[in-house]
Enzyme design. Structure first.
Site, short mmCIF file in Angstrom:
data_model
loop_
_atom_site.label_atom_id
_atom_site.label_comp_id
_atom_site.label_asym_id
_atom_site.label_seq_id
_atom_site.Cartn_x
_atom_site.Cartn_y
_atom_site.Cartn_z
N GLU A 9 0.87 -1.17 0.00
CA GLU A 9 0.00 0.00 0.00
C GLU A 9 0.91 1.23 0.00
O GLU A 9 2.00 1.20 0.60
CB GLU A 9 -0.94 0.01 1.21
CG GLU A 9 -1.89 -1.16 1.29
CD GLU A 9 -2.84 -1.26 0.11
OE1 GLU A 9 -3.11 -0.22 -0.52
OE2 GLU A 9 -3.30 -2.39 -0.17
N GLU A 52 -7.01 10.86 -0.93
CA GLU A 52 -7.40 9.85 -1.91
C GLU A 52 -6.81 8.48 -1.55
O GLU A 52 -7.48 7.45 -1.68
CB GLU A 52 -6.93 10.25 -3.32
CG GLU A 52 -7.59 11.50 -3.86
CD GLU A 52 -6.90 12.77 -3.37
OE1 GLU A 52 -5.96 12.68 -2.54
OE2 GLU A 52 -7.31 13.87 -3.83
#
Length: 235
Positions: A9, A52
């Site tokens: 991630e 985001e």
């Protein structure tokens, strides 16, 4: 054969513009079976988290502030993946780009892209024109991903390991794969060489309908008393 299924991630899409890795999850496979060995770490990206990206994985500044920096976990990560294990990654170009950026800035050699097995490419070849996201592939192969409300590197690696085995044709509906570690602890053993195997922890549901069973019995009856099927059907 050793393979590492991994996922990352990040704070965004491009490490060359300042984006960084914030989580790594990896699962070890040996001869296409999970061994139970995993690698998982959260990483302080040394920058703020864009909203985001936060909406994708839920890893915010407060949570990551006290986590180790990549430089502090790099050696452990390199040790876990080893020198030659294949790296099974969904959309491998993205993760390899970030990993190599982080490694080379610390003086580690870049990992060659030839190490990567891209499950996105495998899925596109197998199911051209279909949706091939991790969620879509879990639905296609009936893999339970109900716990995946947000992206998470270790959970996604575990799901991807199942998807990868399914793409290779090694997973069947209802099949419970024991890890090598669990098998060793239970004494049942896992072997690709005909070694001992323990009882399946959850019996497979029968996939033969009553009509199919009746038709097969009629077929065997026509073969006579010496039909080889009679050795397995019992009295």
């Amino acid at each position: 054969m050793r393979e590492i299924v991994l996922d990352t991630e990040t704070t965004g899409f491009d490490p060359t513009t300042g984006d960084r890795i914030v989580e790594i999850g990896a699962v070890e496979l040996m001869n296409h079976l999970p061994t139970g060995q995993t690698f998982h770490v959260y990483i302080n990206p040394e920058r703020s988290m864009p909203n985001e990206a936060f909406e994708v994985h839920g890893l915010g500044d407060d949570f990551l502030r006290d986590k180790p920096k990549f430089a502090e976990i790099a050696a452990d990560f390199v040790s876990f993946i080893g020198d030659d294990a294949k790296l099974v990654i969904h959309n491998a170009q993205f993760d390899m780009k970030f990993l190599n950026f982080e490694l080379t800035r610390l003086g580690h050699p870049a990992m060659p892209y030839s190490r990567a097995v891209d499950t996105l490419e495998l899925a596109r070849k197998k199911f051209p024109g279909a949706q091939n996201s991790l969620d879509a592939l879990c639905r296609r192969f009936r893999i339970d991903n109900s716990n995946r409300t947000l992206h998470g590197a270790l959970l996604d690696s575990e799901l991807l390991a199942e998807v990868y085995l399914a793409l290779r044709g090694g997973r069947q509906p209802g099949l419970v794969l024991e890890t090598a570690a669990a098998a060793a602890q239970s004494g049942s053993g896992v072997s690709g060489q005909g070694g001992p195997r323990g009882a399946r922890p959850r019996p497979l549901a029968p996939r033969l309908s009553a009509a199919e069973a009746e038709a097969h019995a009629a077929f065997v009856a026509k073969l006579g008393d010496k039909a080889v099927w009679l050795r397995y059907l019992g009295p």
